[in-house]
Design a protein around this motif. Structure first.
Motif, PDB file in Angstrom:
ATOM      1  N   ASP A   1       0.913   5.408   0.317  1.00 21.82           N
ATOM      2  CA  ASP A   1      -0.092   6.661   0.558  1.00 21.82           C
ATOM      3  C   ASP A   1       0.627   7.789   0.382  1.00 21.82           C
ATOM      4  O   ASP A   1      -0.081   8.703   0.725  1.00 21.82           O
ATOM      5  N   HIS A   2       1.917   7.695   0.066  1.00 25.63           N
ATOM      6  CA  HIS A   2       2.798   9.152   0.194  1.00 25.63           C
ATOM      7  C   HIS A   2       3.606   9.047  -1.273  1.00 25.63           C
ATOM      8  O   HIS A   2       4.698   9.525  -1.297  1.00 25.63           O
TER       9      HIS A   2
ATOM     10  N   LYS B   1      -6.357   3.317   6.323  1.00 22.74           N
ATOM     11  CA  LYS B   1      -7.024   3.588   7.661  1.00 22.74           C
ATOM     12  C   LYS B   1      -6.709   5.210   7.624  1.00 22.74           C
ATOM     13  O   LYS B   1      -6.044   5.917   6.719  1.00 22.74           O
ATOM     14  N   LYS B   2      -7.476   5.720   8.394  1.00 22.76           N
ATOM     15  CA  LYS B   2      -7.630   7.304   8.707  1.00 22.76           C
ATOM     16  C   LYS B   2      -8.197   7.933   7.307  1.00 22.76           C
ATOM     17  O   LYS B   2      -7.944   9.048   7.186  1.00 22.76           O
ATOM     18  N   ASN B   3      -8.998   7.053   6.546  1.00 16.47           N
ATOM     19  CA  ASN B   3      -9.477   7.394   5.212  1.00 16.47           C
ATOM     20  C   ASN B   3      -8.544   8.406   4.443  1.00 16.47           C
ATOM     21  O   ASN B   3      -8.992   9.091   3.471  1.00 16.47           O
ATOM     22  N   ARG B   4      -7.206   7.675   4.178  1.00 21.43           N
ATOM     23  CA  ARG B   4      -6.297   8.131   3.380  1.00 21.43           C
ATOM     24  C   ARG B   4      -6.302   7.681   2.038  1.00 21.43           C
ATOM     25  O   ARG B   4      -6.547   6.509   2.081  1.00 21.43           O
ATOM     26  N   PRO B   5      -6.439   8.418   0.915  1.00 20.25           N
ATOM     27  CA  PRO B   5      -6.358   7.803  -0.276  1.00 20.25           C
ATOM     28  C   PRO B   5      -5.110   7.208  -0.722  1.00 20.25           C
ATOM     29  O   PRO B   5      -3.908   7.690  -0.007  1.00 20.25           O
ATOM     30  N   ALA B   6      -4.768   6.166  -1.397  1.00 15.29           N
ATOM     31  CA  ALA B   6      -3.729   5.234  -1.435  1.00 15.29           C
ATOM     32  C   ALA B   6      -3.765   4.580  -2.909  1.00 15.29           C
ATOM     33  O   ALA B   6      -4.741   4.596  -3.588  1.00 15.29           O
TER      34      ALA B   6
ATOM     35  N   GLN C   1      -8.632   3.069  -0.279  1.00 20.98           N
ATOM     36  CA  GLN C   1      -8.739   3.933   0.926  1.00 20.98           C
ATOM     37  C   GLN C   1      -8.075   3.075   1.817  1.00 20.98           C
ATOM     38  O   GLN C   1      -8.608   2.130   2.430  1.00 20.98           O
TER      39      GLN C   1
ATOM     40  N   ASN D   1       0.908  -1.127   0.209  1.00 20.58           N
ATOM     41  CA  ASN D   1       0.164  -0.197   0.138  1.00 20.58           C
ATOM     42  C   ASN D   1       0.951   1.114  -0.025  1.00 20.58           C
ATOM     43  O   ASN D   1       1.725   1.234   0.807  1.00 20.58           O
TER      44      ASN D   1
END
Length: 388
Positions: free
Chosen positions: A256-257, A286-291, A284, A254
């Motif tokens: 996310d950055h 954890k903490k609703n972060r798009p990835a 999507q 995953n």
């Protein structure tokens, strides 16, 4: 066509291969008649029933006279050439011994003609190799599949002293084959066994589709904590086109950055380095972060190398991996003529008959650019030429 599957429960050696063939239905008299064609009088076969951890099996021992010579490759090839063994068996046996010598020469840094085959240059190894190949031919085995090969650990005494297991020659001979760790602290695969498996295998992996007709168990010499057996399954091939079944690895992580540029660059690098496919899937976390969920499909032997690319090119701290089974239809390459020039096509054979074909994207793209037309026009022309 008969299909065969060598299930390396505890490993493989030349005598275990011979024994599994006899246990699966090869008459011992037929094997002895084939070996008589070698015109060597310094050995005899001993075939008997044994029990390994409660499993009944066949054991084959090759008893060799004390004064029987060890041979270099040239001398082994001369034995084969003088023999009346079937030409196809003779050719395959020569290839097995030549391959072993090439490996030994590379390990010891010596010319191939100077390699002395201490462990596999004796009469017993010649009997194992020729007997196994002749037995496969006598049973009419067509397609042969071999399971992943278990590799033991420890040390064994060789002509040059203590040798770590798996033996270097065994590893080199199994290059390109799927291997796995064994719980056994002993030599599970001999160089002769490895060379024969590599010669015989049309494919490596799980049991192929077939109607099972015979099963044979070939016993090894040692008594181990697991049954020291090589299992041979023989059956009739499936009537419909037999798709290829193989084991592949899936890597996923995953992200996310990461920028789109980084993900695109990483995807291209993975494909350039041999990945079967790469998927970048919106996710999507954890903490609703798009990835982005990056999934890589790869052959087992390429897994570690491609995982290193993921760690080096992205900010991931962990990569998940899993082995999955993949079934693939038989396919072949072809070519069709269009008004834009020749276009390569891929043709697949469908179960139950018929084919499915599709033009290769890269050819279509290059033709579209060269003729300054939309890609779909080239693809449609290729499909019309295929009659689709």
């Amino acid at each position: 066509m008969k299909t065969a599957y060598f299930d390396c429960i505890a490993g493989a050696s030349g005598d275990m291969l011979l024994a599994s063939l006899i246990d699966a239905g090869l008459p011992a008299e037929t094997l002895e008649a084939e070996l008589a064609k070698l015109q060597l009088d310094d050995f005899r076969l001993d075939v008997k029933r044994v029990s390994k951890n409660g499993f009944g099996a066949t054991k084959v021992d090759v008893h060799v006279r004390d004064d029987a010579p060890e041979r270099h490759l040239r001398e082994i090839l001369e034995v084969l050439e003088r023999s009346t063994v079937d030409a196809h068996v003779k050719h395959r046996a020569a290839h097995v011994f030549t391959r072993i010598c090439e490996v030994e020469a590379g390990i010891h840094g010596r010319p191939i003609e100077h390699v002395h085959l201490h462990e596999v240059g004796g009469v017993d190894a010649i009997v194992d190799v020729v007997g196994t190949l002749a037995g496969v031919a006598a049973l009419g085995l067509g397609r042969i599949v071999v399971s992943p090969v278990p590799l033991g650990r420890g040390f064994v005494n060789g002509a040059h002293g203590r040798i770590p297991l798996p033996a270097p020659a065994t590893l080199a001979l199994l290059e390109g084959a799927p291997v796995r760790e064994s719980e056994v602290e002993a030599e599970t695969v001999t160089p002769t066994g490895a060379a024969l498996l590599a010669e015989l295998a049309d494919a490596w992996g799980p049991v192929p589709k077939m109607t099972l007709r015979a099963i044979g168990y070939g016993a090894g010499t040692r008594d181990l904590k697991i049954p020291n057996l090589l299992r041979l399954m023989i059956g009739d091939a499936a009537q419909c086109p037999d798709w290829t079944t193989e084991t592949i690895t899936v890597l996923e992580t995953n992200l996310d950055h990461e920028s789109g540029e980084t993900i695109g660059h990483t995807t291209q690098r993975l494909m350039d380095e041999g990945a079967l496919d790469v998927l970048a899937i919106p996710a999507q976390m954890k903490k609703n972060r798009p990835a982005t969920l990056l999934k890589v499909y790869t052959r087992p032997e390429d897994t570690d190398r491609l995982e290193c690319i993921l760690f080096r090119e992205t900010a991931t701290l962990g990569v998940r991996r899993a082995e999955v089974r993949r079934d693939a239809l038989p396919r072949r390459a072809g070519e069709v003529e269009t008004r834009f020039g020749p276009i390569s096509v891929k043709i697949a054979d469908l179960p139950g008959g018929g084919t499915r074909a599709a033009p290769e994207y890269e050819d279509c793209r290059q033709a579209a650019e060269a003729h300054r037309v939309p890609l779909r026009e080239v693809r449609d022309a290729a499909m019309r030429a295929l009659g689709e």
